[in-house]
Write a protein that holds these residues in place. Structure first.
Motif, PDB file in Angstrom:
ATOM      1  N   ASN A   1      -8.215  -7.688   1.318  1.00 22.74           N
ATOM      2  CA  ASN A   1      -7.239  -7.129   1.962  1.00 22.74           C
ATOM      3  C   ASN A   1      -6.515  -8.169   2.948  1.00 22.74           C
ATOM      4  O   ASN A   1      -7.135  -7.824   4.190  1.00 22.74           O
TER       5      ASN A   1
ATOM      6  N   THR B   1       1.130  -2.353   2.133  1.00 18.12           N
ATOM      7  CA  THR B   1       0.432  -2.306   0.726  1.00 18.12           C
ATOM      8  C   THR B   1       0.022  -3.673   0.442  1.00 18.12           C
ATOM      9  O   THR B   1       0.916  -4.622   0.348  1.00 18.12           O
TER      10      THR B   1
ATOM     11  N   PRO C   1      -8.812  -3.044  -1.356  1.00 17.82           N
ATOM     12  CA  PRO C   1      -9.066  -1.527  -0.665  1.00 17.82           C
ATOM     13  C   PRO C   1      -7.451  -1.425  -0.362  1.00 17.82           C
ATOM     14  O   PRO C   1      -6.614  -2.284   0.413  1.00 17.82           O
ATOM     15  N   SER C   2      -6.902  -0.160  -0.504  1.00 17.48           N
ATOM     16  CA  SER C   2      -5.651   0.330  -0.269  1.00 17.48           C
ATOM     17  C   SER C   2      -4.569   0.051  -1.194  1.00 17.48           C
ATOM     18  O   SER C   2      -3.588   0.286  -1.067  1.00 17.48           O
TER      19      SER C   2
ATOM     20  N   THR D   1      -4.699   4.239  -6.737  1.00 17.77           N
ATOM     21  CA  THR D   1      -4.877   3.802  -5.410  1.00 17.77           C
ATOM     22  C   THR D   1      -6.143   3.577  -5.078  1.00 17.77           C
ATOM     23  O   THR D   1      -7.316   4.271  -5.277  1.00 17.77           O
TER      24      THR D   1
ATOM     25  N   ARG E   1      -9.631   2.979  -3.363  1.00 18.76           N
ATOM     26  CA  ARG E   1     -10.333   3.278  -2.125  1.00 18.76           C
ATOM     27  C   ARG E   1     -11.444   2.204  -1.551  1.00 18.76           C
ATOM     28  O   ARG E   1     -11.570   2.199  -0.325  1.00 18.76           O
TER      29      ARG E   1
END
Length: 277
Positions: free
Chosen positions: A90, A96, A119-120, A202, A204
């Motif tokens: 990320n 996002t 992640p995310s 989504t 985690r």
């Protein structure tokens, strides 16, 4: 396949980048008598399970078990993935992060591909019209929320009263899944009218999801990828009334354009190749 969505454009780009040359394909042909790998077995089973190939087709329970058993035994190493690959970083300080799609195979009857989420990372709420979809979380942890449409006329006497009060532009859906999944776990399956046909992922943690779609999206055949906003049931008090105590399991879905912050890049798949015979 040409679809006006990040899901589709990612698949198209990955398909072009990931198509092996004829020379390389010859070099990798399996020796006679050797056991095919899980990716090859998955492909060959999909050919049999989705031989019908039409929209709305439902595989037999026996075929569902066969295909699911292969997926349940797969992990990231079987497709040449590891968590330290750049796909799973990320690098977005805000907002996002983009998602990467790895194309394994596609024909007019089914497709196989992998979504790589940092992640995310989020795959927003979308549908699978006339499709049966097998999803296998190869590693990581993600939250999945899914819905199925409520057949308003069918339930108008028992559940919804009256049906004609449904607000224009929104449709009633029932929550099918709202949970966190962590690998290793069983493959999930959705059907054209059941199993959570509209879903949202989504991440985690960094994670990878292998998807088998039968048949795949197709604009010419009317299987468009549609995105949705979701609203709590209580957001429209003037609409139909559910049986008391059941409102928490329902939501209103409204069609929307593809979210601007949803970006999917196609990348070359570098795992075991599929050999067509």
């Amino acid at each position: 396949m040409k679809i006006e969505s990040s899901l589709a454009s990612g698949r198209e780009l990955a398909s072009e980048r990931g198509r092996p040359s004829t020379k390389k394909s010859r070099k990798r042909r399996r020796r006679p008598g050797s056991m095919p790998g899980l990716v090859q077995r998955l492909f060959e089973t999909c050919k049999e399970v989705f031989a019908d190939g039409r929209a709305g087709f439902l595989p037999s329970p026996e075929d569902v078990v066969r295909l699911r058993s292969i997926l349940d035994n797969m992990n990231a190493s079987d497709v040449g993935l590891s968590q330290n690959m750049p796909y799973f970083w990320n690098v977005e300080p805000q907002g996002t992060p983009p998602i990467t799609y790895l194309h394994l195979y596609e024909c007019d009857k089914f497709s196989i591909g992998i979504f790589c989420l940092p992640p995310s990372g989020v795959i927003p709420l979308h549908n699978h019209p006339g499709m049966t979809v097998f999803s296998k979380l190869l590693f990581g942890s993600m939250h999945i929320k899914s819905y199925d449409w409520v057949d308003v006329p069918k339930y108008s006497n028992d559940v919804i009263n009256p049906a004609h009060l449904q607000s224009p532009g929104v449709c009633l859906a029932k929550v099918k899944t709202n949970a966190i999944f962590t690998a290793p776990c069983e493959a999930s399956i959705l059907y054209p009218a059941d199993g959570g046909n509209m879903h949202c992922f989504t991440a985690r943690t960094s994670c990878a999801v292998l998807d088998v779609l039968g048949p795949p999206y197709s604009d010419p055949e009317g299987r468009h990828c549609t995105y949705y906003n979701n609203f709590p049931y209580a957001s429209f008090p003037e609409t139909a009334v559910l049986v008391p105590g059941e409102g928490e399991g329902y939501a209103w879905l409204e069609e929307r354009e593809k979210p601007d912050d949803f970006v999917v890049f196609g990348a070359k798949y570098s795992g075991p190749r599929i050999m067509e015979r």
